[in-house]
Design an enzyme around this catalytic site. Structure first.
Site, short mmCIF file in Angstrom:
data_model
loop_
_atom_site.label_atom_id
_atom_site.label_comp_id
_atom_site.label_asym_id
_atom_site.label_seq_id
_atom_site.Cartn_x
_atom_site.Cartn_y
_atom_site.Cartn_z
N ALA A 90 0.77 -1.25 0.00
CA ALA A 90 0.00 0.00 0.00
C ALA A 90 0.81 1.30 0.00
O ALA A 90 0.31 2.32 -0.47
CB ALA A 90 -0.94 0.01 1.20
N ALA A 91 2.00 1.31 0.57
CA ALA A 91 2.72 2.58 0.76
C ALA A 91 2.98 3.28 -0.57
O ALA A 91 3.22 2.60 -1.57
CB ALA A 91 4.04 2.32 1.47
N PRO A 92 2.91 4.62 -0.59
CA PRO A 92 2.66 5.55 0.54
C PRO A 92 1.19 5.78 0.84
O PRO A 92 0.88 6.61 1.69
CB PRO A 92 3.32 6.83 0.05
N GLY A 93 0.30 5.08 0.17
CA GLY A 93 -1.10 5.15 0.55
C GLY A 93 -2.01 5.92 -0.40
O GLY A 93 -3.18 6.12 -0.09
N GLY A 94 -1.49 6.35 -1.54
CA GLY A 94 -2.31 7.11 -2.49
C GLY A 94 -3.54 6.33 -2.93
O GLY A 94 -4.66 6.87 -2.96
N LYS A 95 -3.34 5.06 -3.28
CA LYS A 95 -4.48 4.27 -3.76
C LYS A 95 -5.37 3.85 -2.60
O LYS A 95 -6.59 3.76 -2.74
CB LYS A 95 -3.96 3.05 -4.54
N ASP A 119 2.21 -2.84 4.42
CA ASP A 119 3.54 -2.60 3.86
C ASP A 119 4.55 -3.30 4.75
O ASP A 119 4.34 -3.47 5.95
CB ASP A 119 3.88 -1.12 3.73
N ASP A 162 4.41 -8.43 5.26
CA ASP A 162 4.81 -8.83 3.92
C ASP A 162 3.60 -9.44 3.23
O ASP A 162 2.97 -10.35 3.77
CB ASP A 162 5.95 -9.86 4.02
N CYS A 186 3.64 -0.16 -12.10
CA CYS A 186 4.05 1.09 -12.76
C CYS A 186 5.16 0.77 -13.76
O CYS A 186 6.11 1.53 -13.90
CB CYS A 186 4.49 2.14 -11.75
#
Length: 454
Positions: A267-272, A292, A320, A392
């Site tokens: 998840a980090a940094p948490g935008g989604k 994360d 993990d 990405c």
């Protein structure tokens, strides 16, 4: 004793750029991580900071082209120190690609820097090389007879990567992709439409002096050619967050309902995570569980959730993604996002260093890691649930090939259309979305949705 550098030179964007580029080249430092530090240490003005950024990113982005241009003019030199080489490359970048500064001023400052950083001999060498280039001009790419080598130099992309893209999308698309990476990134942000409309957000940031328009990809996105959106009032109020347009396509793809239990496995940094949380109603039992592996990154998720007013809908924890079996019961989640670690080849515009610092072998193990994460998540998804796989990168080995292998091993899953991306769907083969950086001047991105059949 270290040589004393006059303050005027210390605070020169070109001197700072030379030191930064030398650090990137000799210590494999990432430019995006060290540029703000260098800017602060040199106490640069906003204007000089912009020039520094342009010189550093421009010189790195066009490194192979610039080295090709420079090579004939230094081939007789016995030895060229790393800092001299970077000074010549950044000066050549300005001479060839910037038109706001007169050529004589670029050469004069490079000579002055060489004199202060090195000695009179170094300054004479720099002066001689740059003035010869001014007089004779740089060599033509047409002198390179090998077409792939010529393209590699033209788009400043290592040959192995050029060949990889040619194999995936063809020569002309590879050229378009490579040339687009020379264009600066646009600023983009996601509007928290639960708190403010997109129209109101555009008006508000315009009042802050930042010109933006509606995103062509996301109904909650805004984009602009330049501007510091993180300095806007809306950002400080938690009504706006910095996010690439392609990343904004992920949350809608999961078709989240207010009562859903959702797992964001990486998840980090948490935008989604924070975007997905806008679809959740905690009073109906909905929740985002965000994982994360690193403690400091879990803090980032919590900080983002707090700032964006969705903290009560997100549980962030250190875990993990391949070990979810130790914590969660089977069939725990209605939706799962697997935004997995990847080569980052979609980020070449923002992180041009990746082009030169990585080799094909560095990415060889990624597909097995990515498949391993998907497989660990399988039992945790409810029947009828949707798991979105995203990266990405635009590497087919990490995208389509991973999904195809997964579907062969788990026939109880099927790939379905990516909701919210009607005009971007693949036209053949696997239902999925691949966006290359030259399509919309965004990051490169891949999304595929997998439904667990009844």
């Amino acid at each position: 004793m270290a040589k004393r550098i006059p303050v005027k030179i210390k605070r020169s964007p070109r001197f700072v750029a030379m030191n930064l580029l030398t650090k990137v080249e000799t210590q494999q430092a990432y430019s995006n991580l060290v540029i703000n530090q260098a800017m602060n240490e040199a106490q640069l003005s906003e204007k000089d900071g912009r020039l520094l950024t342009e010189i550093v990113y421009g010189t790195i982005s066009r490194k192979l082209t610039l080295e090709f241009y420079l090579a004939p003019f230094i081939e007789k030199a016995k030895k060229v120190d790393p800092w001299v080489r970077q000074l010549l490359l950044l000066s050549l970048y300005q001479l060839e690609y910037l038109d706001r500064v007169p050529a004589h001023a670029i050469v004069d400052e490079a000579v002055e820097i060489a004199k202060v950083r090195g000695n009179i001999g170094a300054s004479k060498f720099v002066n001689g090389v740059l003035r010869t280039i001014q007089r004779e001009g740089v060599p033509s790419l047409e002198t390179v007879t090998d077409s792939i080598e010529r393209l590699s130099i033209e788009i400043s992309m290592p040959r192995w990567l050029t060949e990889k893209f040619i194999a995936d999308i063809g020569l002309e698309e590879t050229r378009a992709l490579g040339l687009s990476l020379f264009e600066p990134s646009r600023v983009s942000a996601r509007v928290n439409t639960a708190l403010v409309s997109r129209e109101e957000a555009i008006e508000s940031v315009s009042d802050d002096g930042i010109e933006v328009e509606e995103s062509k990809l996301s109904p909650v996105g805004i984009t602009g050619k330049k501007g510091f959106l993180a300095g806007s009032w809306l950002f400080k109020e938690g009504k706006l967050t910095i996010q690439d347009e392609t990343s904004m396509l992920v949350a809608p793809s999961l078709q989240i309902e207010p009562s859903h239990q959702v797992l964001d496995a990486c998840a980090a940094p948490g935008g989604k995570s924070t975007h997905m949380a806008t679809y959740i109603d905690e009073t109906l039992g909905g929740k985002i569980t965000a994982l994360d592996i690193h403690k400091h990154k879990v803090k980032l998720i919590n900080d983002n959730a707090e700032r964006l007013h969705v903290a009560e809908r997100i549980d962030a924890m250190i875990l993990d993604a391949r070990k979810v079996d130790e914590t969660f019961a089977d069939n725990s989640f209605d939706r799962i996002l697997a935004d997995v670690p990847c080569s980052g080849l979609g980020l070449l515009r923002r992180k041009p260093d990746i082009k030169y610092s990585k080799k094909a072998s560095d990415f060889a193990n990624l597909p097995s890691i990515q498949l391993g994460i998907l497989e660990s998540l399988v039992p945790k998804l409810k029947v009828g649930g949707i798991m979105t796989y995203s990266t990405c990168t635009v590497s087919k080995e990490e995208n389509q090939a991973v999904v195809q292998t997964f579907l062969e091993k788990y026939p109880e899953f099927e790939a379905i259309d990516v909701m919210g991306c009607d005009d971007l769907q693949a036209t053949d083969g696997l239902p999925s979305v691949t966006i290359y950086p030259h399509h919309y001047q965004t990051d490169g991105f891949f999304i595929c949705c997998l439904r667990r059949k009844a």
